[in-house]
Design an enzyme around this catalytic site. Sequence first.
Site, PDB file in Angstrom:
ATOM      1  CB  SER A  49       4.525 -33.087  19.040  1.00 30.40           C
ATOM      2  OG  SER A  49       3.870 -34.214  18.494  1.00 30.40           O
ATOM      3  CE1 TYR A  79       9.185 -35.567  19.575  1.00 37.90           C
ATOM      4  CE2 TYR A  79       6.873 -36.089  19.231  1.00 37.90           C
ATOM      5  CZ  TYR A  79       7.979 -35.324  18.934  1.00 37.90           C
ATOM      6  OH  TYR A  79       7.893 -34.309  18.008  1.00 37.90           O
TER       7      TYR A  79
HETATM    8  N1  LIG Z   1       8.485 -33.820  11.829  1.00 37.83           N
HETATM    9  C1  LIG Z   1       7.300 -33.752  12.418  1.00 37.83           C
HETATM   10  O1  LIG Z   1       6.293 -34.276  11.906  1.00 37.83           O
HETATM   11  C2  LIG Z   1       7.149 -33.068  13.744  1.00 37.83           C
HETATM   12  C3  LIG Z   1       5.867 -33.085  14.328  1.00 37.83           C
HETATM   13  C4  LIG Z   1       5.694 -32.448  15.558  1.00 37.83           C
HETATM   14  C5  LIG Z   1       6.749 -31.792  16.145  1.00 37.83           C
HETATM   15  N2  LIG Z   1       7.981 -31.783  15.554  1.00 37.83           N
HETATM   16  C6  LIG Z   1       9.056 -31.075  16.246  1.00 37.83           C
HETATM   17  O2  LIG Z   1       9.734 -30.200  15.354  1.00 37.83           O
HETATM   18  C7  LIG Z   1      11.096 -30.054  15.768  1.00 37.83           C
HETATM   19  C8  LIG Z   1      12.019 -30.305  14.579  1.00 37.83           C
HETATM   20  O3  LIG Z   1      11.830 -31.655  14.175  1.00 37.83           O
HETATM   21  P1  LIG Z   1      12.232 -32.231  12.744  1.00 37.83           P
HETATM   22  O4  LIG Z   1      11.075 -33.038  12.305  1.00 37.83           O
HETATM   23  O5  LIG Z   1      12.773 -31.163  11.878  1.00 37.83           O
HETATM   24  O6  LIG Z   1      13.364 -33.262  13.200  1.00 37.83           O
HETATM   25  P2  LIG Z   1      14.791 -33.647  12.594  1.00 37.83           P
HETATM   26  O7  LIG Z   1      14.790 -33.510  11.111  1.00 37.83           O
HETATM   27  O8  LIG Z   1      15.118 -34.957  13.221  1.00 37.83           O
HETATM   28  O9  LIG Z   1      15.744 -32.510  13.194  1.00 37.83           O
HETATM   29  C9  LIG Z   1      15.997 -32.448  14.569  1.00 37.83           C
HETATM   30  C10 LIG Z   1      17.044 -31.384  14.780  1.00 37.83           C
HETATM   31  O10 LIG Z   1      17.287 -31.265  16.187  1.00 37.83           O
HETATM   32  C11 LIG Z   1      18.674 -31.324  16.383  1.00 37.83           C
HETATM   33  N3  LIG Z   1      19.062 -31.746  17.729  1.00 37.83           N
HETATM   34  C12 LIG Z   1      18.758 -32.883  18.384  1.00 37.83           C
HETATM   35  N4  LIG Z   1      19.354 -32.899  19.598  1.00 37.83           N
HETATM   36  C13 LIG Z   1      20.031 -31.713  19.702  1.00 37.83           C
HETATM   37  C14 LIG Z   1      20.833 -31.131  20.696  1.00 37.83           C
HETATM   38  N5  LIG Z   1      21.095 -31.757  21.859  1.00 37.83           N
HETATM   39  N6  LIG Z   1      21.342 -29.891  20.488  1.00 37.83           N
HETATM   40  C15 LIG Z   1      21.094 -29.245  19.325  1.00 37.83           C
HETATM   41  N7  LIG Z   1      20.374 -29.754  18.322  1.00 37.83           N
HETATM   42  C16 LIG Z   1      19.839 -30.981  18.514  1.00 37.83           C
HETATM   43  C17 LIG Z   1      19.178 -32.282  15.307  1.00 37.83           C
HETATM   44  O11 LIG Z   1      20.588 -32.168  15.171  1.00 37.83           O
HETATM   45  P3  LIG Z   1      21.508 -33.350  14.548  1.00 37.83           P
HETATM   46  O12 LIG Z   1      21.387 -33.218  13.051  1.00 37.83           O
HETATM   47  O13 LIG Z   1      22.856 -33.062  15.075  1.00 37.83           O
HETATM   48  O14 LIG Z   1      20.938 -34.652  15.049  1.00 37.83           O
HETATM   49  C18 LIG Z   1      18.387 -31.740  14.120  1.00 37.83           C
HETATM   50  O15 LIG Z   1      18.984 -30.583  13.617  1.00 37.83           O
HETATM   51  C19 LIG Z   1      11.310 -31.043  16.915  1.00 37.83           C
HETATM   52  O16 LIG Z   1      11.224 -30.361  18.146  1.00 37.83           O
HETATM   53  C20 LIG Z   1      10.146 -32.006  16.758  1.00 37.83           C
HETATM   54  O17 LIG Z   1       9.797 -32.615  17.979  1.00 37.83           O
HETATM   55  C21 LIG Z   1       8.206 -32.414  14.361  1.00 37.83           C
END
Ligand SMILES: NC(=O)c1ccc[n+]([C@@H]2O[C@H](COP(=O)([O-])OP(=O)(O)OC[C@H]3O[C@@H](n4cnc5c(N)ncnc54)[C@H](OP(=O)(O)O)[C@@H]3O)[C@@H](O)[C@H]2O)c1
Length: 309
Positions: A178, A234
């Site tokens: 991020s 984070y």
């Molecule tokens: N969205 C953004 O703008 C953004 C920006 C920068 C970086 N990112 C990064 O991109 C990645 C995906 O984020 P997202 O935005 O798609 O978030 P999201 O929609 O909240 O999805 C997060 C995913 O991680 C899973 N997860 C959390 N803890 C876990 C564990 N202990 N074991 C296995 N799975 C686990 C969640 O599972 P559950 O459904 O079971 O909770 C969900 O499938 C993350 O690493 C995030 O930090 C996102």
Amino acid sequence: MGSINPEQPTSATLCAVVTGANRGIGLAITRQLAEKGVTVVLTSRNEMHGISALQSLRRELNFSNIIFHQLDVQDPVSVANLVEFIDIQFGKLDILVNNAGAPGASVDIEGLKGLNIDAESWLSGKASNIVQGFIRCTYSDALTCFDTNYYGCKRMTEAFLPLLKCSTEGARIVNLSSLRGELKRIPNQKIRDNFDDIENLNEEIIENMLKRFMDDMKDDKLESRGWPTTVPIYSISKTALNAYTRIIAKRHPQMYVNCVHPGFVKTDLNFNMGIIGTEEGAKGPVMLALVPANGPSGCYFVQTTISEY
Ligand SMILES: NC(=O)c1ccc[n+]([C@@H]2O[C@H](COP(=O)([O-])OP(=O)(O)OC[C@H]3O[C@@H](n4cnc5c(N)ncnc54)[C@H](OP(=O)(O)O)[C@@H]3O)[C@@H](O)[C@H]2O)c1
């Protein structure tokens, strides 16, 4: 532990594992890799959520090259079960996408949305003071966040290294990072230097930094000691992940190990405040999962563009 069994792949088939793939960016990464002919293991810590995501993709794409397997990156037994499954089914792993992520904060979503903060102010940190009252970062949030975003990625990488080394193509590891983890966002120069000292960096140094952060958090000294002020847990989890990416890339020159900020993507993680969709957000991670031979390794990308740590 559950799985839906694959058809046996040909030796030419690339095999990928995507963590946290039941929703958000992970689901879009899975879809795009499958569309490119990769056999993708869609993993989810919740079996029902994972199977339902798999079924929706299969209905949409009519592909048989997506498989489900349970995975909680915080649980070493769950990780070991997945390693065993991949070993039996494929005998190798070509692509590991460490996507699973935890926010490291508890948020008053309605209150935050009511502030109507624009994306630029949110991302630049300009809104930092205004949002403080709506975001709570507890010690327990820090434990979960570090155990998922840093230790979870380390757990997966270490457990899969023997199978990644069996990839004849030179395995690809993609870590979802991020903007929040960028070094320039850390006020304290010494902290920045420690995370940036690639010559001497190792896991012990990273983990000592995380311990220092936890101690300062306990003593309510995050701001005075120069840690980031916006979503600090984070942010530091991702700085640690970036540093780990560089260590692994250096240690395994035959592999392609990179980390990527996917963009400000509309998902549950940011309470759907993001400005691009998950398909757009998946483009950078997918590009790095399929990065050509002699491509970059040990690098940080913002979407599809190489950038400064
Ligand atoms: N969205 C953004 O703008 C953004 C920006 C920068 C970086 N990112 C990064 O991109 C990645 C995906 O984020 P997202 O935005 O798609 O978030 P999201 O929609 O909240 O999805 C997060 C995913 O991680 C899973 N997860 C959390 N803890 C876990 C564990 N202990 N074991 C296995 N799975 C686990 C969640 O599972 P559950 O459904 O079971 O909770 C969900 O499938 C993350 O690493 C995030 O930090 C996102």
